[in-house]
Design an enzyme around this catalytic site. Structure first.
Site, PDB file in Angstrom:
ATOM      1  CG  HIS A 145     -86.836  51.213   8.816  1.00 15.97           C
ATOM      2  ND1 HIS A 145     -88.081  51.029   9.387  1.00 15.97           N
ATOM      3  CD2 HIS A 145     -86.115  51.953   9.696  1.00 15.97           C
ATOM      4  CE1 HIS A 145     -88.120  51.639  10.558  1.00 15.97           C
ATOM      5  NE2 HIS A 145     -86.930  52.215  10.780  1.00 15.97           N
ATOM      6  CB  SER A 171     -87.412  53.394  21.908  1.00 12.25           C
ATOM      7  OG  SER A 171     -88.579  53.114  21.164  1.00 12.25           O
ATOM      8  CD  GLU A 179     -91.336  52.608  10.349  1.00 10.29           C
ATOM      9  OE1 GLU A 179     -91.414  52.888  11.549  1.00 10.29           O
ATOM     10  OE2 GLU A 179     -90.895  53.403   9.489  1.00 10.29           O
ATOM     11  N   GLY A 218     -91.181  52.907  18.355  1.00 11.80           N
ATOM     12  CA  GLY A 218     -92.427  53.659  18.501  1.00 11.80           C
ATOM     13  C   GLY A 218     -93.350  53.106  19.565  1.00 11.80           C
ATOM     14  CE  LYS A 253     -89.009  55.637  11.934  1.00  8.53           C
ATOM     15  NZ  LYS A 253     -89.685  54.744  12.891  1.00  8.53           N
ATOM     16  CD  GLU A 307     -85.432  48.479  11.945  1.00 10.11           C
ATOM     17  OE1 GLU A 307     -85.939  49.541  12.317  1.00 10.11           O
ATOM     18  OE2 GLU A 307     -85.713  47.939  10.870  1.00 10.11           O
ATOM     19  CG  ASN A 364     -85.580  56.792   9.500  1.00 13.28           C
ATOM     20  OD1 ASN A 364     -85.882  57.463   8.509  1.00 13.28           O
ATOM     21  ND2 ASN A 364     -86.109  55.613   9.763  1.00 13.28           N
TER      22      ASN A 364
END
Length: 681
Positions: free
Chosen positions: A524, A642, A526, A602, A439, A596, A437
């Site tokens: 996702h 991660s 985000e 991150g 991003k 996730e 991904n």
């Protein structure tokens, strides 16, 4: 140990609620009287008519019983555990007030079956509150006794059963009589104080005055005659034995006839009506027939009431009553029989029959003397017989349903085991995938360069898994020209929840498909957090993506706060239910799940392989609940938190982890290749 603790707490609460609800349903009038006592203590009695308090009595018993059954069978575990906790919080507060203020003698939580003091009730509720907190903490640890598809049968059957019991008890009399005037009880003996029983203790204090000075004295130090008596007060210092029946008297204009009635040879009928002005007069003719029968056969007949002369005269005028009226305490009369009016038959002071106003003896039953007929004998329907009926009509059907349900579940499990490739020594053939991904990273030129490098690398060294790269919209059409999509699949990072139209800046699923892309990432964290994408929005996106033959990589996962609160299972289940569990089995089989942990994206944090495996296994289990084990076994579930070349082999070695959704590590060909190669180790 945690599950054992939760299930012990659940059983304690279930049995308590079932017992409490049942004894209230068996005696709805008794519960109504207790509710009235509470309202009287709060000076609210006038605001609630009898129909309201009686309805509250029935509904309260039904609610407690159904909650108990739900806890016992682990039905709607989250909802029921929260409701139970709320109920126990409220009840604990109420019983604390009862214990401190003492407005009523007992709370009535178990009716007359088990009478507790107010402080005993409070501490009982404290224990139950702790148990409710435990099950609310981990509701899903409560083991189901019946499958989800059959829970509605148990729920509805329990509700109908308890409402039937309450209705029957209102129409007739309580199935179980826990009061001291039950059939078989001798009233005279119930009033006796056993020899040697402790007597109540009292202390009298005398207030005396001499020469303008006042002092208090007891009997032991009573002063001489030079002191002047002013006042006295007597207090009870110790409670003595209180017999089960301590307030039964029968009064007439000529005096107390209690002993005369209780010691009379032969039979005596007592018509019981706490308040004649509220008595049901539907079958007054049957009452008059019983009185005529008594006159003909030499039996005694009295009407016991707490009503005034005016109410008695009105009853006489309305029904033509000729029988004698006597005065008895209202509470005693309500305790004797739960009917207004009700009829009791005594034989030498022993209760041998009771009738509600709906079941009074009919004329054809009054043709023989009591000494010669069944009505004059103790009834045969004893407590064991009533318990047997309960077992037959309620417990046995539920047991049969539960056993049949468990046998069916066991047979399904056996079929799954027999069809499970792992049992046969084969590997499950669900697809292993490593998806990148990108991003919002890299311009078009850098993106094309990275895609070319990956394509050449993987052509030279074939991967042991499926590989997908998901790029920004602007890259898709250009990169598609340079990829061998037999080796690397191409996907978008998002698509719109609208098919087409005036939606400036949006990119539809059809547009994504037209670039040559095969995949799309949806849900996702985000997108959920920054762009406030809701389950309903994602549901629409999934439908449109599948309509355009895009394979959906659907993301789910919990935040750090949710993980620390132990809610990760609830979160992922809700996210699946909200957006993809609406799909048919055929369409769900096209979904790839990506778990996730938001707290590990991150941040440099990574879930341990054991943590990741635990929740992946849970996700697979809820897919199995929804679509069956075969679908769950075929569903690819990726880990997306991660993941790096260093920890990928350990993660991918877990049986329920089928690859990874890779973020930052997918932006360099070498790093991404290191993760892909984890499937070769």
């Amino acid at each position: 140990m945690r599950k054992i603790l939760v299930n012990l707490a659940r059983l304690l609460l279930a049995l308590t609620f079932i017992m409490s609800g049942f004894v209230k349903a068996v005696d709805p009038l008794g519960t109504q009287y207790k509710i009235t006592d509470y309202l009287g203590a709060l000076n609210l009695r006038e605001l609630a008519p009898d129909i309201v308090t009686l309805s509250a009595s029935v509904l309260l018993s039904a609610a407690e019983f159904v909650i108990g059954i739900c806890l016992l069978f682990a039905i709607r575990r989250r909802l029921v555990s929260r409701v139970t906790l709320c109920v126990m919080v409220v009840m604990t507060i109420i019983t604390l007030w009862l214990a401190i203020a003492d407005p009523v003698s007992d709370c009535g939580c178990f009716g007359d079956a088990l009478v507790l003091t107010n402080w005993q009730t409070f501490w009982k509720n404290v224990v139950l509150l702790i148990a409710a907190d435990i099950i609310c903490w981990r509701p899903l640890d409560m083991a189901r006794m019946i499958s989800k598809t059959n829970q509605w049968i148990v729920l509805n059957y329990a509700a109908l059963f308890i409402l039937f019991i309450a209705s029957y008890s209102l129409y007739d009399l309580p199935m179980f009589d826990f009061r001291p005037y039950h059939v078989g009880a001798n009233i005279k003996q119930g009033m006796e104080v056993p020899e040697g029983a402790p007597q109540p203790q009292f202390e009298t204090t005398f207030i005396m005055e001499k020469d303008g000075q006042r002092k208090e004295f007891t009997v032991d130090n009573y002063p001489d005659s030079t002191w002047t008596f002013i006042d006295s007060k007597t207090i009870q210092t110790a409670e003595g034995y209180v017999p089960p029946i301590h307030d039964f008297t029968i009064g007439t204009e000529d005096g107390d006839i209690t002993n005369e009635v209780l010691e009379k040879e032969g039979y005596t009928f007592l018509l019981i009506s706490p308040h004649l002005e509220n008595a049901d007069d539907t079958y007054f003719d049957r009452i008059n027939q019983v009185y005529e029968y008594c006159k003909e056969n030499g039996y005694s007949f009295y009407c016991l009431t707490a009503s005034t002369d005016r109410a008695r005269n009105r009853w006489r005028d309305m029904t033509g009553a000729e029988y004698p009226f006597c005065t008895t305490d209202e509470i005693t009369l309500k305790t004797m029989i739960r009917s207004n009016p009700g009829l009791i038959l005594l034989h030498q002071g022993t209760v041998i029959r009771k009738w509600s106003h709906n079941r009074l003896p009919k004329e054809q039953q009054l043709t023989q003397r009591l000494e010669d007929c069944e009505m004059g004998k103790m009834p045969a329907d004893n407590v064991p017989g009533k318990i047997a009926k309960l077992l037959l009509w309620f417990v046995l059907p539920l047991m049969i349903l539960t056993i049949a349900d468990r046998l069916w579940a066991w047979s399904k499990w056996l079929r799954k085991v027999n069809n499970n490739p792992l049992i046969k020594g084969k590997k499950i053939m669900r697809k292993k995938i490593v998806a990148g991904n990108w991003k919002m990273n890299m311009n078009l030129q850098d993106g094309i360069a990275l895609a070319k490098e990956l394509n050449e690398t993987l052509k030279a060294d074939k991967p042991n898994c499926g590989v997908v790269i998901c790029t920004p919209f602007i890259h898709l059409a250009s990169i598609a020209q340079f990829l061998d999509q037999d080796i690397i699949g191409l996907g978008a990072e998002n698509c719109a929840d609208k098919e087409k139209g005036a939606f400036t800046g949006e990119v539809s699923a059809e547009m994504v498909k037209s670039t040559g892309a095969q995949y799309v990432i949806l849900g996702h964290s985000e997108r959920r957090e920054y762009y406030k994408e809701t389950p309903e929005i994602l549901k629409e996106k999934v439908i449109l993506a599948q309509k355009n033959d895009l394979k959906v990589i659907f993301c789910i996962g919990e935040s750090k706060e949710e993980r620390e609160a132990g809610k990760q299972n609830e979160v992922v289940k809700a996210e699946l239910e909200g957006s993809v569990f609406n799909l048919s089995e055929e369409d769900f089989r096209k979904i790839i799940i990506a778990y996730e942990p938001i707290w590990a994206i991150g941040t440099g944090l990574t879930a341990t392989a054991e943590q990741a495996e635990e929740i992946h296994a849970y996700i697979r289990s809820i897919i199995a609940e929804k679509y069956g084990q075969a679908v769950a076994d075929d569903t690819t579930i990726l880990y997306g938190g991660s993941c790096k070349a260093s920890n990928a082999p350990e993660l991918f070695a877990k049986p329920d982890i089928d690859g990874g959704l890779i973020g930052g590590a997918s932006l360099k060909a070498a790093d991404f290749k290191g993760i892909i190669d984890a499937w070769k180790k």
